[in-house]
Write an enzyme that holds these catalytic residues in place. Structure first.
Site, PDB file in Angstrom:
ATOM      1  N   LYS A 142       0.825  -1.214   0.000  1.00 10.29           N
ATOM      2  CA  LYS A 142       0.000   0.000   0.000  1.00 10.29           C
ATOM      3  C   LYS A 142       0.858   1.263   0.000  1.00 10.29           C
ATOM      4  CE  LYS A 142      -2.733  -3.220  -0.067  1.00 10.29           C
ATOM      5  NZ  LYS A 142      -3.034  -3.708  -1.452  1.00 10.29           N
ATOM      6  N   ASP A 192      -7.154  -1.058  -5.116  1.00 11.30           N
ATOM      7  CA  ASP A 192      -7.801  -1.857  -4.079  1.00 11.30           C
ATOM      8  C   ASP A 192      -7.397  -1.327  -2.697  1.00 11.30           C
ATOM      9  OD1 ASP A 192      -7.676  -5.291  -2.907  1.00 11.30           O
ATOM     10  OD2 ASP A 192      -9.346  -3.883  -2.976  1.00 11.30           O
ATOM     11  N   GLU A 228     -12.295  -8.461   1.333  1.00 13.15           N
ATOM     12  CA  GLU A 228     -12.499  -9.814   0.825  1.00 13.15           C
ATOM     13  C   GLU A 228     -12.828 -10.798   1.960  1.00 13.15           C
ATOM     14  OE1 GLU A 228      -9.918  -7.879   0.105  1.00 13.15           O
ATOM     15  OE2 GLU A 228      -8.001  -8.851   0.399  1.00 13.15           O
TER      16      GLU A 228
HETATM   17  O1  LIG Z   1      -1.092  -5.999   1.826  1.00 13.26           O
HETATM   18  C1  LIG Z   1      -1.887  -6.276   0.935  1.00 13.26           C
HETATM   19  N1  LIG Z   1      -1.509  -6.463  -0.337  1.00 13.26           N
HETATM   20  C2  LIG Z   1      -0.108  -6.406  -0.681  1.00 13.26           C
HETATM   21  C3  LIG Z   1       0.108  -7.241  -1.914  1.00 13.26           C
HETATM   22  C4  LIG Z   1       1.328  -7.727  -2.169  1.00 13.26           C
HETATM   23  C5  LIG Z   1       1.560  -8.578  -3.370  1.00 13.26           C
HETATM   24  O2  LIG Z   1       2.196  -7.776  -4.371  1.00 13.26           O
HETATM   25  C6  LIG Z   1       3.579  -8.112  -4.466  1.00 13.26           C
HETATM   26  N2  LIG Z   1       4.303  -6.834  -4.484  1.00 13.26           N
HETATM   27  C7  LIG Z   1       4.354  -5.925  -3.495  1.00 13.26           C
HETATM   28  N3  LIG Z   1       5.058  -4.843  -3.896  1.00 13.26           N
HETATM   29  C8  LIG Z   1       5.468  -5.090  -5.169  1.00 13.26           C
HETATM   30  C9  LIG Z   1       6.222  -4.369  -6.132  1.00 13.26           C
HETATM   31  N4  LIG Z   1       6.716  -3.121  -5.919  1.00 13.26           N
HETATM   32  C10 LIG Z   1       6.777  -2.479  -4.620  1.00 13.26           C
HETATM   33  C11 LIG Z   1       8.237  -2.528  -4.174  1.00 13.26           C
HETATM   34  O3  LIG Z   1       9.017  -2.021  -5.221  1.00 13.26           O
HETATM   35  N5  LIG Z   1       6.434  -4.915  -7.349  1.00 13.26           N
HETATM   36  C12 LIG Z   1       5.929  -6.131  -7.628  1.00 13.26           C
HETATM   37  N6  LIG Z   1       5.204  -6.883  -6.761  1.00 13.26           N
HETATM   38  C13 LIG Z   1       4.980  -6.358  -5.543  1.00 13.26           C
HETATM   39  C14 LIG Z   1       3.865  -8.993  -3.255  1.00 13.26           C
HETATM   40  O4  LIG Z   1       4.928  -9.897  -3.542  1.00 13.26           O
HETATM   41  C15 LIG Z   1       2.534  -9.704  -3.074  1.00 13.26           C
HETATM   42  O5  LIG Z   1       2.348 -10.740  -4.007  1.00 13.26           O
HETATM   43  C16 LIG Z   1      -3.322  -6.471   1.274  1.00 13.26           C
HETATM   44  C17 LIG Z   1      -3.665  -6.611   2.618  1.00 13.26           C
HETATM   45  C18 LIG Z   1      -4.997  -6.817   3.017  1.00 13.26           C
HETATM   46  C19 LIG Z   1      -5.321  -6.949   4.429  1.00 13.26           C
HETATM   47  C20 LIG Z   1      -6.483  -6.382   4.947  1.00 13.26           C
HETATM   48  C21 LIG Z   1      -6.812  -6.491   6.296  1.00 13.26           C
HETATM   49  C22 LIG Z   1      -5.970  -7.189   7.133  1.00 13.26           C
HETATM   50  F1  LIG Z   1      -6.261  -7.323   8.441  1.00 13.26           F
HETATM   51  C23 LIG Z   1      -4.801  -7.771   6.646  1.00 13.26           C
HETATM   52  C24 LIG Z   1      -4.480  -7.635   5.311  1.00 13.26           C
HETATM   53  C25 LIG Z   1      -6.011  -6.895   2.025  1.00 13.26           C
HETATM   54  C26 LIG Z   1      -5.670  -6.763   0.672  1.00 13.26           C
HETATM   55  O6  LIG Z   1      -6.607  -6.818  -0.321  1.00 13.26           O
HETATM   56  C27 LIG Z   1      -4.337  -6.530   0.296  1.00 13.26           C
HETATM   57  O7  LIG Z   1      -4.065  -6.352  -1.062  1.00 13.26           O
HETATM   58 MG   LIG Z   2      -5.907  -6.020  -2.140  1.00  8.24          MG
END
Ligand SMILES: O=C(NC/C=C/[C@H]1O[C@@H](n2cnc3c(NCCO)ncnc32)[C@H](O)[C@@H]1O)c1cc(-c2ccc(F)cc2)cc(O)c1O
Ligand SMILES: [Mg+2]
Length: 214
Positions: free
Chosen positions: A144, A169, A199
């Protein structure tokens, strides 16, 4: 069994979903994550908002930031017009490997280019790598704190056209406050909030649709 949550999701998909049927793979992920173990897919409720935006934009070029298990990748790819391409960026090799197999099970790998690496390193290479100019739709769902820097990087790389739609999102939960402030206050965006739920849970969340004005 299955060493990681994405691996367990993949095994469930392979054991229950119909090969080549994207909707059955999407439903399998949703039922696993709603009933067995939660995972950070955009899910079925916010997924319907994503579907509606894809159908409205009818994009030729789509970028997704953060593939994870490929759930939103499938939702987008299954609705693309013929000849359209979805480029999805994933920095975690293990997640990318799982997503590739889930996309393969859904029969959607031909419309999708999954690149393994950090968005900050890959975004500047996309025009040349794919001989493309501008994205019509960007779905933002990675760390985020990366939403805002990557949006600015997309602007700097001249990858946004007047009319390009950014759909983000989790702007409520976990939240992306700096990103929201930027797109809601910049004269270069027209922004709109779509309230929904996190979700698989009865918790408020929502998506922000922001149109780049050039
Ligand atoms: O944190 C959330 N999403 C993160 C996604 C990460 C994915 O994306 C990949 N990623 C990250 N930065 C980069 C990047 N670039 C950035 C660095 O250069 N370049 C390429 N890939 C990247 C990761 O490897 C993962 O595969 C989330 C949390 C909750 C949540 C809600 C409530 C709760 F209590 C707990 C959790 C709900 C959601 O819908 C959420 O999306
Ligand atoms: Mg998400």
């Amino acid at each position: 069994s299955g060493k990681s949550r994405p691996m367990r999701i993949l095994q469930y998909v392979q054991n229950t979903a119909v090969q080549g049927d994207a909707n059955s793979v999407i439903s399998a992920v949703d039922s696993y994550c709603a009933n067995v173990e939660w995972a950070m897919n955009v899910g079925d409720k916010k997924g319907e908002i994503l579907d509606a935006v894809v159908l409205d934009v009818r994009p030729r070029w789509v970028l997704e930031l953060g593939t994870y298990c490929g759930y939103s990748t499938m939702r987008i790819a299954r609705l693309l017009p013929p000849g359209a391409r979805l480029i999805t960026l994933e920095m975690n090799h293990h997640y990318a490997q799982v997503a590739k197999q889930i996309l393969g099970h859904a029969g959607l790998d031909s419309q999708v280019d999954l690149l393994v690496g950090a968005s900050s390193a890959l975004i500047p290479q996309l025009k040349k790598k794919f001989d493309m100019d501008k994205f019509d739709l960007v779905f933002i769902d990675h760390w985020k704190t990366s939403y805002l820097p990557d949006t600015k990087l997309l602007e700097e790389c001249d990858l946004l056209a007047s009319g390009t739609v950014l759909l983000a999102d989790n702007v409520t939960c976990p939240g992306a406050p700096e990103y929201l402030h930027y797109v809601r206050n910049s004269p270069r965006y027209k922004s709109l909030y779509f309230p929904s739920q996190l979700e698989y849970l009865r918790v408020e969340d929502g998506m922000e649709k922001s149109v780049f004005l050039g």
